[in-house]
Design an enzyme around this catalytic site. Sequence first.
Site, PDB file in Angstrom:
ATOM      1  N   ARG A 198      -2.515  -0.091  -8.810  1.00 32.25           N
ATOM      2  CA  ARG A 198      -2.835  -1.495  -8.582  1.00 32.25           C
ATOM      3  C   ARG A 198      -1.905  -2.430  -9.362  1.00 32.25           C
ATOM      4  O   ARG A 198      -2.154  -3.628  -9.459  1.00 32.25           O
ATOM      5  CB  ARG A 198      -4.308  -1.766  -8.902  1.00 32.25           C
ATOM      6  CG  ARG A 198      -5.152  -1.771  -7.639  1.00 32.25           C
ATOM      7  CD  ARG A 198      -6.632  -1.766  -7.889  1.00 32.25           C
ATOM      8  NE  ARG A 198      -7.156  -0.393  -7.846  1.00 32.25           N
ATOM      9  CZ  ARG A 198      -7.651   0.253  -8.886  1.00 32.25           C
ATOM     10  NH1 ARG A 198      -7.712  -0.305 -10.068  1.00 32.25           N
ATOM     11  NH2 ARG A 198      -8.094   1.474  -8.738  1.00 32.25           N
TER      12      ARG A 198
ATOM     13  N   HIS B 289       6.665   6.674  -6.300  1.00 35.73           N
ATOM     14  CA  HIS B 289       6.029   5.789  -5.312  1.00 35.73           C
ATOM     15  C   HIS B 289       5.685   4.468  -6.000  1.00 35.73           C
ATOM     16  O   HIS B 289       5.052   4.462  -7.046  1.00 35.73           O
ATOM     17  CB  HIS B 289       4.771   6.468  -4.763  1.00 35.73           C
ATOM     18  CG  HIS B 289       4.225   5.839  -3.513  1.00 35.73           C
ATOM     19  ND1 HIS B 289       3.928   4.503  -3.418  1.00 35.73           N
ATOM     20  CD2 HIS B 289       3.925   6.373  -2.300  1.00 35.73           C
ATOM     21  CE1 HIS B 289       3.470   4.243  -2.202  1.00 35.73           C
ATOM     22  NE2 HIS B 289       3.468   5.359  -1.498  1.00 35.73           N
TER      23      HIS B 289
ATOM     24  N   TYR C 288       0.855   0.580  -4.530  1.00 33.82           N
ATOM     25  CA  TYR C 288       0.642   0.204  -3.128  1.00 33.82           C
ATOM     26  C   TYR C 288       0.216  -1.245  -2.952  1.00 33.82           C
ATOM     27  O   TYR C 288       0.106  -1.723  -1.838  1.00 33.82           O
ATOM     28  CB  TYR C 288      -0.283   1.183  -2.386  1.00 33.82           C
ATOM     29  CG  TYR C 288      -1.597   1.486  -3.055  1.00 33.82           C
ATOM     30  CD1 TYR C 288      -2.594   0.524  -3.146  1.00 33.82           C
ATOM     31  CD2 TYR C 288      -1.848   2.756  -3.562  1.00 33.82           C
ATOM     32  CE1 TYR C 288      -3.796   0.816  -3.741  1.00 33.82           C
ATOM     33  CE2 TYR C 288      -3.048   3.056  -4.167  1.00 33.82           C
ATOM     34  CZ  TYR C 288      -4.017   2.080  -4.249  1.00 33.82           C
ATOM     35  OH  TYR C 288      -5.203   2.378  -4.851  1.00 33.82           O
TER      36      TYR C 288
ATOM     37  N   HIS D 150       6.095   0.758   0.294  1.00 33.44           N
ATOM     38  CA  HIS D 150       5.571   0.278   1.570  1.00 33.44           C
ATOM     39  C   HIS D 150       6.243  -1.065   1.851  1.00 33.44           C
ATOM     40  O   HIS D 150       6.174  -1.959   1.003  1.00 33.44           O
ATOM     41  CB  HIS D 150       4.057   0.077   1.489  1.00 33.44           C
ATOM     42  CG  HIS D 150       3.281   1.340   1.264  1.00 33.44           C
ATOM     43  ND1 HIS D 150       1.919   1.375   1.112  1.00 33.44           N
ATOM     44  CD2 HIS D 150       3.699   2.636   1.158  1.00 33.44           C
ATOM     45  CE1 HIS D 150       1.520   2.629   0.938  1.00 33.44           C
ATOM     46  NE2 HIS D 150       2.581   3.409   0.956  1.00 33.44           N
TER      47      HIS D 150
ATOM     48  N   GLU E 213       8.783   3.448   3.639  1.00 32.45           N
ATOM     49  CA  GLU E 213       7.833   4.392   4.225  1.00 32.45           C
ATOM     50  C   GLU E 213       7.420   3.922   5.613  1.00 32.45           C
ATOM     51  O   GLU E 213       7.183   2.733   5.833  1.00 32.45           O
ATOM     52  CB  GLU E 213       6.601   4.532   3.309  1.00 32.45           C
ATOM     53  CG  GLU E 213       5.594   5.554   3.840  1.00 32.45           C
ATOM     54  CD  GLU E 213       4.527   5.955   2.831  1.00 32.45           C
ATOM     55  OE1 GLU E 213       4.647   5.573   1.638  1.00 32.45           O
ATOM     56  OE2 GLU E 213       3.579   6.649   3.236  1.00 32.45           O
TER      57      GLU E 213
ATOM     58  N   ASP F  41       5.893   9.449   6.963  1.00 33.11           N
ATOM     59  CA  ASP F  41       4.524   9.869   6.653  1.00 33.11           C
ATOM     60  C   ASP F  41       3.875  10.320   7.965  1.00 33.11           C
ATOM     61  O   ASP F  41       3.734   9.521   8.895  1.00 33.11           O
ATOM     62  CB  ASP F  41       3.760   8.694   6.015  1.00 33.11           C
ATOM     63  CG  ASP F  41       2.369   9.091   5.545  1.00 33.11           C
ATOM     64  OD1 ASP F  41       1.609   9.663   6.351  1.00 33.11           O
ATOM     65  OD2 ASP F  41       2.032   8.825   4.373  1.00 33.11           O
TER      66      ASP F  41
ATOM     67  N   HIS G 121       6.061  12.720   3.952  1.00 27.25           N
ATOM     68  CA  HIS G 121       4.692  12.791   3.439  1.00 27.25           C
ATOM     69  C   HIS G 121       3.876  13.593   4.438  1.00 27.25           C
ATOM     70  O   HIS G 121       3.749  13.192   5.595  1.00 27.25           O
ATOM     71  CB  HIS G 121       4.075  11.386   3.330  1.00 27.25           C
ATOM     72  CG  HIS G 121       4.526  10.634   2.117  1.00 27.25           C
ATOM     73  ND1 HIS G 121       4.346   9.270   1.995  1.00 27.25           N
ATOM     74  CD2 HIS G 121       5.093  11.054   0.960  1.00 27.25           C
ATOM     75  CE1 HIS G 121       4.822   8.885   0.816  1.00 27.25           C
ATOM     76  NE2 HIS G 121       5.279   9.941   0.171  1.00 27.25           N
TER      77      HIS G 121
HETATM   78 ZN    ZN Z   1      -1.352   6.320   3.916  1.00 25.70          ZN
HETATM   79 FE    FE Z   2       2.448   8.181   2.501  1.00 24.49          FE
HETATM   80 FE    FE Z   3       2.667   5.510   0.614  1.00 24.73          FE
END
Ligand code: ZN
Ligand code: FE
Ligand code: FE
Length: 275
Positions: free
Chosen positions: A36, A66, A69, A106, A141, A175, A210
């Site tokens: 977060r 990563h 998100y 993302h 992604e 993914d 992924h």
């Molecule tokens: Zn996902």
């Molecule tokens: Fe993913």
């Molecule tokens: Fe992801």
Amino acid sequence: MVIGCHLSVSKGFAAMGRQALSIGANTFQFFTRNPRGGKAKEIDEKDIEELLKLMVDNNFGTILAHAPYTLNPCSKDEKTREFALQTMTDDLKRMEYLPGNLYNFHPGSHVGQGIDKGIELIIAQLNAVLTDEMNTTVLLETMAGKGSEVGSKFEELKAIIDNTRLNQKLGVCLDTCHVFDAGYDIVNNLDGVLEEFDRIVGIERLKAVHLNDSMNYLGCHKDRHQKIGLGGIGLEAFERIINHPALKNLSFFLETPNELDGYADEIRTLREHYK
Ligand code: ZN
Ligand code: FE
Ligand code: FE
């Protein structure tokens, strides 16, 4: 076969390497900081050194960091965009301690501004954070297309890559749950989907996969991950995915709803199906 899963960075880098080994993995993914957001832990160079040695000694493939998100480079809100910029800049600086590896993010959600504006803001962000000197490949992604997510169509990824100045630093992370939820039929037409990806984006951009089954159906735009074999994609399709000539030499990362022992089982199963 290079395969691993998502691990927690909380005990440090070398600890993730040891944990990966303990479950039969030879790579892993981790969040660069609390998913977060928030501050990342101080870099401990001895810890990193230990990981790098462990990776060489055990023939690890590239590892994947990563981004949190919540990072949204194409938010409508300037503060949110500023946070994305600061976070990504700091993450990429830290990635230089792990040269030659991958950083995935993302592309973001345009929240009502429209896809073109979203793409424009993502390009601006990438132009601000990528440098000539960096030794990390930054991956966009593929997304499920939930809400106003950018990156659920190969054309959108292409538009971002084509218009980013230092795009030799960019790649794509595919993914499986996301592309399936986005409507790409990797179950019945894997060849066709990968040909389409190659035609639009270029298969050489694909750097990581992924591996997630999907709780839902083709084209649902949901993004709910399922354990391998228990969802809409199914084990037979995963066998074709991991053995596809365009994919089989990439690093695979599980993000399935599992604890460590569940990941160990999935890694074992997938290795058994790898030819
Ligand atoms: Zn996902
Ligand atoms: Fe993913
Ligand atoms: Fe992801």
